[in-house]
Motif scaffolding. Structure first.
Motif, PDB file in Angstrom:
ATOM      1  N   PHE A  34      10.817  20.817  -2.722  1.00 27.86           N
ATOM      2  CA  PHE A  34      10.907  20.578  -1.279  1.00 27.86           C
ATOM      3  C   PHE A  34       9.879  21.416  -0.534  1.00 27.86           C
ATOM      4  N   GLU A  35       9.324  20.810   0.527  1.00 28.48           N
ATOM      5  CA  GLU A  35       8.424  21.556   1.406  1.00 28.48           C
ATOM      6  C   GLU A  35       8.465  20.947   2.799  1.00 28.48           C
ATOM      7  N   ALA A  36       8.500  21.788   3.811  1.00 28.15           N
ATOM      8  CA  ALA A  36       8.331  21.355   5.200  1.00 28.15           C
ATOM      9  C   ALA A  36       6.920  21.737   5.626  1.00 28.15           C
ATOM     10  N   ASP A  37       6.141  20.784   6.104  1.00 30.12           N
ATOM     11  CA  ASP A  37       4.764  21.114   6.458  1.00 30.12           C
ATOM     12  C   ASP A  37       4.684  21.690   7.873  1.00 30.12           C
ATOM     13  N   GLY A  38       3.482  22.033   8.302  1.00 29.42           N
ATOM     14  CA  GLY A  38       3.306  22.680   9.587  1.00 29.42           C
ATOM     15  C   GLY A  38       3.666  21.819  10.778  1.00 29.42           C
ATOM     16  N   ASN A  39       3.768  20.503  10.570  1.00 26.57           N
ATOM     17  CA  ASN A  39       4.092  19.586  11.655  1.00 26.57           C
ATOM     18  C   ASN A  39       5.552  19.145  11.648  1.00 26.57           C
ATOM     19  N   GLY A  40       6.341  19.746  10.767  1.00 27.57           N
ATOM     20  CA  GLY A  40       7.760  19.433  10.717  1.00 27.57           C
ATOM     21  C   GLY A  40       8.116  18.287   9.803  1.00 27.57           C
ATOM     22  N   ASN A  41       7.138  17.668   9.159  1.00 29.34           N
ATOM     23  CA  ASN A  41       7.433  16.604   8.200  1.00 29.34           C
ATOM     24  C   ASN A  41       7.998  17.217   6.922  1.00 29.34           C
ATOM     25  N   LEU A  42       8.909  16.487   6.282  1.00 29.96           N
ATOM     26  CA  LEU A  42       9.581  16.992   5.088  1.00 29.96           C
ATOM     27  C   LEU A  42       9.123  16.215   3.858  1.00 29.96           C
ATOM     28  N   TRP A  43       8.916  16.938   2.750  1.00 32.11           N
ATOM     29  CA  TRP A  43       8.405  16.336   1.518  1.00 32.11           C
ATOM     30  C   TRP A  43       9.254  16.817   0.340  1.00 32.11           C
ATOM     31  N   ALA A  44       9.660  15.892  -0.508  1.00 33.86           N
ATOM     32  CA  ALA A  44      10.426  16.224  -1.716  1.00 33.86           C
ATOM     33  C   ALA A  44       9.770  15.511  -2.893  1.00 33.86           C
ATOM     34  N   THR A  45       9.175  16.276  -3.794  1.00 32.92           N
ATOM     35  CA  THR A  45       8.319  15.693  -4.828  1.00 32.92           C
ATOM     36  C   THR A  45       8.953  15.746  -6.206  1.00 32.92           C
ATOM     37  N   TRP A  46       8.915  14.606  -6.865  1.00 35.77           N
ATOM     38  CA  TRP A  46       9.367  14.443  -8.243  1.00 35.77           C
ATOM     39  C   TRP A  46       8.132  14.548  -9.138  1.00 35.77           C
ATOM     40  N   HIS A  47       8.203  15.446 -10.115  1.00 33.27           N
ATOM     41  CA  HIS A  47       7.088  15.730 -11.017  1.00 33.27           C
ATOM     42  C   HIS A  47       5.830  16.176 -10.267  1.00 33.27           C
ATOM     43  N   PRO A  48       5.928  17.264  -9.500  1.00 29.15           N
ATOM     44  CA  PRO A  48       4.759  17.759  -8.759  1.00 29.15           C
ATOM     45  C   PRO A  48       3.663  18.286  -9.676  1.00 29.15           C
ATOM     46  N   GLU A  49       4.008  18.540 -10.940  1.00 29.30           N
ATOM     47  CA  GLU A  49       3.023  19.096 -11.870  1.00 29.30           C
ATOM     48  C   GLU A  49       2.013  18.059 -12.343  1.00 29.30           C
ATOM     49  N   LEU A  50       2.295  16.784 -12.118  1.00 32.95           N
ATOM     50  CA  LEU A  50       1.393  15.738 -12.586  1.00 32.95           C
ATOM     51  C   LEU A  50       0.121  15.706 -11.747  1.00 32.95           C
ATOM     52  N   ALA A  51      -0.958  15.296 -12.361  1.00 29.74           N
ATOM     53  CA  ALA A  51      -2.244  15.238 -11.672  1.00 29.74           C
ATOM     54  C   ALA A  51      -2.369  13.950 -10.874  1.00 29.74           C
ATOM     55  N   GLY A  52      -3.284  13.966  -9.938  1.00 29.80           N
ATOM     56  CA  GLY A  52      -3.592  12.761  -9.187  1.00 29.80           C
ATOM     57  C   GLY A  52      -2.820  12.652  -7.893  1.00 29.80           C
ATOM     58  N   PRO A  53      -3.276  11.761  -7.012  1.00 36.01           N
ATOM     59  CA  PRO A  53      -2.587  11.551  -5.743  1.00 36.01           C
ATOM     60  C   PRO A  53      -1.213  10.944  -5.960  1.00 36.01           C
ATOM     61  N   ALA A  54      -0.310  11.232  -5.043  1.00 42.32           N
ATOM     62  CA  ALA A  54       1.091  10.844  -5.199  1.00 42.32           C
ATOM     63  C   ALA A  54       1.374   9.464  -4.620  1.00 42.32           C
ATOM     64  N   LEU A  55       2.370   8.822  -5.205  1.00 43.03           N
ATOM     65  CA  LEU A  55       2.994   7.671  -4.571  1.00 43.03           C
ATOM     66  C   LEU A  55       4.052   8.237  -3.638  1.00 43.03           C
TER      67      LEU A  55
END
Length: 437
Positions: free
Chosen positions: A59-80
């Motif tokens: 989980f991460e909240a960015d500087g603009n207040g948007n929230l992100w929850a990433t599955w397999h963040p260790e994988l390379a490449g841009p995310a879906l």
């Protein structure tokens, strides 16, 4: 092809998460008041973070207040990236925004439990202040992310109670100095797919000859008996403000010929919006007026009104505003504008193919009159697509917004299949390429 039936895991997931969100920000109207940086909004943010933790997502909240929850963040490449938003307009419905977030979390949970391993990160996003219900700028979180909204202008926005966004964010514990474009994060988004409840009943773009049960051209998913559809575009839309000054005075002591009442030209402007929109086959709405001082027995000192204008093309919208200014004798100040937005056709075709087993017949392609974070990301160069879940009445931004829970569950199943399809594909500059080798 007959649609795939509702599976228990999807229905259970929808019911569980919808029940968790149901009491948050509930208003006496039966709708919701989930305005950005309010107590309800903070509770929704906490719910999202806790849900991400339960699923083992980063989980991460960015500087603009948007929230992100990433599955397999260790994988390379841009995310879906999949997701939507959690905030609402004042007295809005339960599904506009939250359905997309619920569906995304449920889809990731199901795929993880089924043993599916993506080849690239999959991120669930909950964008901040999509509705602009408190400070008046729609899609504020994604606009700030992409650089479409100036951070100083965003901090200076003021709500109805005179509270600036800067103060509201600070009270919520957010570092207001972090607002602004985040090009590094934006570059990590390979594609964005947003599932959303259908809003309104628009004619099909594809198949153009779609017919309803009565033989008439299909308008909306329900008329053609379809559970799901995909988006082709978002109509251009903007917001304008008209400020009118008057002379305050006593309602019972001021002769009619001596009055300088700002609500009279405001009334003319409201009527002009309706008439101009009908004349130019566009959409025009005045949904908010601010009258100062707002006393029943006093002639107002000033009034402000806000115009929401939309149409199939820029020219229609421009004609509406020009006609309003001419008819009312007032100047309309533009507060926001979003150009016509076309979703990535290659990506949309992939999404339509993935959800086809869940639709009885050809997958409808529909235009959209409502703005979305998907549109903001698309204008910033991110390949985007949208999935719509059938709304029998088309009503949205109101307490009686609704969709059948079985349709919502099918939407979850379809989104899981989209993730399965796209998370194993190589993301390229436009849409998605074929499966990675």
């Amino acid at each position: 092809m007959s649609p795939v039936g509702v599976e228990g895991w999807a229905l259970d997931a929808y019911r569980s998460m919808a029940a968790q969100l149901a009491p948050i920000g509930r208003a006496l109207s039966g709708g919701y008041r989930r305005l950005v940086w309010s107590d309800a909004d903070l509770e929704l943010r906490a719910w999202f973070e806790a849900s991400a933790a339960r699923l083992g997502l980063e989980f991460e909240a960015d500087g603009n207040g948007n929230l992100w929850a990433t599955w397999h963040p260790e994988l390379a490449g841009p995310a879906l990236v999949i997701g939507s938003h959690l905030d609402s307009v004042p007295d809005g419905g339960a599904l506009d925004g939250p359905l997309g977030v619920i569906s995304s979390l449920a889809a990731v949970s199901h795929l993880a439990a089924a043993g599916f391993v993506p080849t690239k990160p999959v991120t669930v996003a909950a964008f901040s202040d999509e509705e602009g219900g408190r400070f008046g700028i729609a899609c504020a979180g994604s606009r700030l992310l992409t650089g479409a909204l100036d951070p100083d202008a965003a901090r200076a926005l003021v709500d109805r109670d005179g509270i600036s966004q800067q103060d509201a964010m600070a009270r919520a514990g957010h570092d207001v100095s972090r607002l602004g474009p985040d090009h590094l994060r934006l570059a990590k988004i390979g594609a964005y797919v947003e599932l959303h409840v259908e809003q309104g009943h628009f004619p099909f773009a594809r198949p153009a000859d779609a017919r309803g049960d009565d033989g008439a051209p299909a308008h909306g998913l329900a008329s053609a008996g379809r559970t799901l559809g995909v988006g082709t575009e978002i109509w251009p839309h903007g917001r304008w403000r008209i400020d009118i000054q008057g002379t305050p005075n006593h309602a019972g002591a001021t002769r009619m010929q001596d009055r300088d009442d700002p609500l009279v030209p405001a009334a003319r402007a409201v009527l002009a919006v309706d008439e101009a929109a009908r004349r130019h086959d566009a959409l025009g709405t005045v949904g908010r007026l601010n009258v100062v001082p707002g006393a029943v027995n006093a002639i107002a000192a000033s009034t402000q009104l806000w115009i929401d204008a939309r149409g199939a093309d820029l020219e229609r919208v421009e004609k509406v505003i020009a006609d309003v200014e001419a008819a009312s004798g007032q100047t309309a100040v533009q507060e926001s504008w979003t150009a016509s937005t076309h979703f990535d056709e290659a990506l949309t075709a992939r999404v339509a193919g993935a959800i086809a087993p869940f639709v009885d017949g050809d997958v409808p392609w529909l235009p959209c009159g409502a703005g979305h974070d998907a549109g903001v990301l698309s204008l910033a160069g991110v390949p985007t697509a949208m999935i719509f879940v059938r709304n029998p009445t088309g009503v949205s931004h109101a307490p009686n917004e609704a969709a059948d829970e079985a349709d919502c569950a099918i939407g979850i199943q379809a989104l899981a299949e989209v993730v399965r399809e796209l998370a194993g594909a190589a993301i390229t500059g436009s849409g998605l390429a074929g499966p990675a080798s």
